[in-house]
Design an enzyme around this catalytic site. Structure first.
Site: not given
Ligand SMILES: Cc1ncc(COP(=O)(O)O)c(C=O)c1O
Length: 396
Positions: A83-84, A342
């Site tokens: 997600g990041t 996070c």
């Molecule tokens: C709303 C949201 N966006 C982005 C992320 C980041 O995703 P990732 O952990 O896959 O990098 C998170 C992680 O919890 C999230 O809750």
């Protein structure tokens, strides 16, 4: 080798995992899909030999599965490391590729991967960033977004649901006015997509006006370290990772074939029963919230009471720091979180709660439970007992 992949079953006996929003338990389908890839031998999907072709076929099969589950075309799926990265690619890549100007609109409660990408655009590329305020329930008002738009706005990026307090934004309406003015619209659906029927199971994006949407494997019950940015065909995107030109030149780097296969299997499995699951989770969550509010002194729900993710229950509890509550819960065999995992490790009040108008002192008392399956009455009782005991102790 373990045959079970259920996080509850890997915890000590009787312990329960109520932290699915941090990372959902691995689905057996994802585990199997990854094992199949790993057993068949690792190869680089860009290699020209037959092992490489097999790896490529796994990725393209996974792309088709993710596309089908999300109601998009395979050409609209760009695999990322999660997600990041999807958010970085969306925010930076869409803004830089748009000729409209150097202004970006976001909200004050976005995930750091969105806010920091916006800040990067400001710091390095001279963009101006407008952070739209939210109300006490963490909701973004359409009129505020409309008022923030300018002739030079390139991008609006607003998350479909907030990970800390679970509020679900009216993204289709928020984006409609921006899209009609030629502004690119991105939504971070990393938390929402795995549990919100409207976003995926209907085979639709969250509204026709969204040009790009981020999703992450580990929120669906897939492996960590995989995700995707879904971008409509024809929307220009400037790559953020440069190199060998994988993912049609939009995301260079050797693909994690096994993780991508597990991701696709998890998304497919999650979407299959997303509607019934959401209803069951929301019913259980509502019972839990009612019991907490009725039994735990000084407890208040954070986020919107009804427009919230189905398995999401978040509170502030007067006088009890989130950290000490987590320790008490852990001792009782309950894994929860004090906000967003996070941002874990930061001993600062949650910026999301502060943006909602919660004081720093109260924000320190936040606690979050996120369900991947309905709570049994006994488990509900166990959690509420710990919360009530700690709250009563703090009140003495
Ligand atoms: C709303 C949201 N966006 C982005 C992320 C980041 O995703 P990732 O952990 O896959 O990098 C998170 C992680 O919890 C999230 O809750």
């Amino acid at each position: 080798m373990a045959t079970s992949t259920h996080t509850d079953e890997t915890l000590p006996a009787g312990h329960r995992y109520l932290d699915a929003a941090a990372t959902a338990p691995l689905r057996p389908e994802a585990f199997e899909a990854m094992l199949n890839v790993l057993r068949s031998g690792q190869a680089n999907a860009s290699s020209v030999h037959s092992a490489g072709h097999r790896a490529r076929a796994v990725i393209e099969h996974a792309r088709a599965e993710v596309a089908q589950a999300c109601g998009v075309r395979p050409t609209e799926v760009i695999f990322t490391s999660g997600g990041t990265e999807a958010n970085n690619l969306a925010v930076i890549g869409l803004a830089l590729a748009h000729s409209r100007g150097r202004h970006v609109v976001t909200s004050s409660i976005e995930h750091p991967s969105v806010l920091e990408s916006c800040n990067y655009l400001g710091r390095v590329h001279g963009y101006e960033v407008t952070q739209v305020d939210v109300d006490q329930m963490a909701m973004v008002d359409v009129r505020r977004v409309e008022a923030a738009l300018r002739d030079d706005t390139a991008l609006v990026t607003i998350g479909l649901a907030n990970g800390e307090v679970g509020s679900v934004q009216p993204v289709p309406e928020l984006m409609a006015v921006a899209a009609s003015n030629g502004v690119w619209c991105h939504t971070d659906a990393v938390q929402a997509a795995a549990s919100l029927p409207a976003s995926l199971a209907t085979g639709a994006w969250p509204g026709a006006n969204v040009h790009a949407m981020s999703i992450a494997s580990h929120k669906f019950g897939g492996p960590q370290g995989a995700g995707a940015l879904l971008v409509r065909d024809g929307i220009p995107l400037e790559p953020v990772l440069h190199g060998g030109g994988q993912e049609r030149g939009l995301r260079s780097g050797t693909e994690n074939v096994a993780a991508i296969a597990g991701f696709a299997a998890a998304v497919t499995a999650a979407v299959r029963d997303i509607g019934t699951r959401a209803l069951a989770l929301a019913a259980s969550r509502d019972e839990f919230v009612s019991q907490v509010l009725a039994t735990v002194p000084g407890a208040a729900l954070t986020g919107h009471p009804t427009e919230r993710l189905p398995g999401h229950a978040s509170f502030v509890i007067r006088g009890v720091s989130g950290e000490s509550m987590l320790v008490a819960l852990d001792a009782a065999g309950i894994a929860a979180s004090s906000g967003s995992a996070c941002a874990a490790g930061k001993d600062e009040p949650s910026p999301v709660l502060l943006a909602m108008g919660v004081t720093a002192e109260v924000a320190q008392t936040s606690i979050r439970f996120t369900l991947h399956e309905p709570l049994t009455p006994a488990m509900r009782e166990r959690v509420v007992t710990v919360l009530a005991r700690e709250a009563a102790r703090a009140a003495r």
